[in-house]
Design an enzyme around this catalytic site. Structure first.
Site, PDB file in Angstrom:
ATOM      1  N   HIS A 173       0.864  -1.185   0.000  1.00  0.00           N
ATOM      2  CA  HIS A 173       0.000   0.000   0.000  1.00  0.00           C
ATOM      3  C   HIS A 173       0.899   1.234   0.000  1.00  0.00           C
ATOM      4  CE1 HIS A 173      -3.542   2.416   0.692  1.00  0.00           C
ATOM      5  NE2 HIS A 173      -2.855   3.090   1.595  1.00  0.00           N
ATOM      6  N   THR A 206      -5.930  -8.522   5.658  1.00  0.00           N
ATOM      7  CA  THR A 206      -7.013  -9.004   6.519  1.00  0.00           C
ATOM      8  C   THR A 206      -8.317  -8.426   5.955  1.00  0.00           C
ATOM      9  OG1 THR A 206      -6.705  -7.117   7.984  1.00  0.00           O
ATOM     10  CG2 THR A 206      -5.569  -9.156   8.589  1.00  0.00           C
TER      11      THR A 206
HETATM   12  C1  GRF Z   1       1.929   1.106  -6.567  1.00  0.00           C
HETATM   13  O1  GRF Z   1       2.193   2.413  -6.155  1.00  0.00           O
HETATM   14  C2  GRF Z   1       1.282   0.322  -5.455  1.00  0.00           C
HETATM   15  O2  GRF Z   1       1.737   0.665  -4.185  1.00  0.00           O
HETATM   16  C3  GRF Z   1      -0.161   0.734  -5.613  1.00  0.00           C
HETATM   17  O3  GRF Z   1      -0.380   0.818  -6.992  1.00  0.00           O
HETATM   18  C4  GRF Z   1       0.854   1.077  -7.645  1.00  0.00           C
HETATM   19  C5  GRF Z   1       1.071  -0.024  -8.631  1.00  0.00           C
HETATM   20  O4  GRF Z   1       2.188   0.171  -9.445  1.00  0.00           O
HETATM   21  N1  GRF Z   1      -1.034  -0.181  -4.929  1.00  0.00           N
HETATM   22  P1  GRF Z   1       2.776  -1.041 -10.285  1.00  0.00           P
HETATM   23  O5  GRF Z   1       1.603  -1.632 -11.085  1.00  0.00           O
HETATM   24  O6  GRF Z   1       3.376  -2.017  -9.365  1.00  0.00           O
HETATM   25  O7  GRF Z   1       3.770  -0.402 -11.222  1.00  0.00           O
END
Ligand code: GRF
Length: 228
Positions: A116, A148
């Site tokens: 996240h 979770t």
């Molecule tokens: C990343 O910033 C991730 O933390 C968020 O969405 C973005 C996805 O980027 N959940 P990628 O597809 O891994 O390049």
């Protein structure tokens, strides 16, 4: 039904888009040699650019298009079946933009992991970079955690930290953070492959042989890696 049938720890990665975190995970798992097996990448959208990259790398890439399912429950059921065909030890969400049902999360609980883009418990949900700028925090970051049923809450495995700079926009902050996301997720994938990550009785994460699980952004080209 989960049946592990080889010594290697098996991984499935779920994506919805670009897949840069998936790429970092794939590289990290390859570096583990025979102890890790990247079984498949599963995408929720046919437009996910990460699918083509996975195929080019010779990784099995499967599509479970969320638009083909009338409800979240039906989509999650199809997704769970697609995942279980690979009998993975771990399912890594990497930019997977679907909210999962409680039933799905419980089915994979303890082996379902997400990244996240905020320092949880701050800024759950969407638009985390904008939320951080609006709150005026001077540090921002990312969190790799067990999933979770409550969205963006779950035992924290590792966090990466970046400074907020004057003049930052959500885009510049996201770009700076992405570098550390890759490093943190790749590191965690390595720990998982080595079987070092466990949850204790209080649902806190233990990583065997690791003292620090926080990573600080290092500008490109810096000589020394800064670990807190
Ligand atoms: C990343 O910033 C991730 O933390 C968020 O969405 C973005 C996805 O980027 N959940 P990628 O597809 O891994 O390049």
């Amino acid at each position: 039904m989960f049946v592990a049938n080889s010594a290697a720890r098996r991984f499935v990665v779920l994506i919805s888009g670009r897949g840069s975190n998936m790429q970092a995970i794939v590289r990290a798992l390859r570096a583990q040699g025979a102890s890790a097996q990247m079984c498949a990448v599963i995408a929720s959208s046919p437009d996910a650019p990460g699918l083509a990259w996975a195929r080019e790398q010779g990784i099995e890439a499967t599509l479970v298009p969320h638009r083909d399912y009338a409800s979240r429950e039906e989509f999650d059921q199809a997704l769970a079946q697609a995942i279980e065909a690979y009998e993975p030890h771990y399912v890594l969400l990497a930019g997977f933009m679907r909210v999962l049902t409680d039933e799905f999360v419980r089915r994979f609980e303890g082996r379902l992991i997400n990244i996240h883009p905020s320092l949880l418990p701050l800024f759950p949900g969407l638009n985390t970079h904008r939320q951080a700028l609006e709150a005026g925090v001077q540090w921002h970051g990312c969190t790799v955690h067990f999933v979770t049923p409550v969205l963006d809450v779950g035992p924290i495995i590792a966090q990466g930290i970046v400074p907020v700079l004057a003049g930052d926009t959500p885009q510049t902050l996201a770009e700076r953070l992405l570098h550390i996301e890759h490093r943190v997720y790749a590191t965690v994938a390595g720990w998982l492959a080595q079987g070092r990550v466990t949850l204790d009785d209080t649902q806190r994460v233990q990583v065997q042989g690791v003292r620090t699980r926080s990573y600080l952004f290092t500008p490109e080209g810096a000589q020394e890696e800064h670990r807190l």
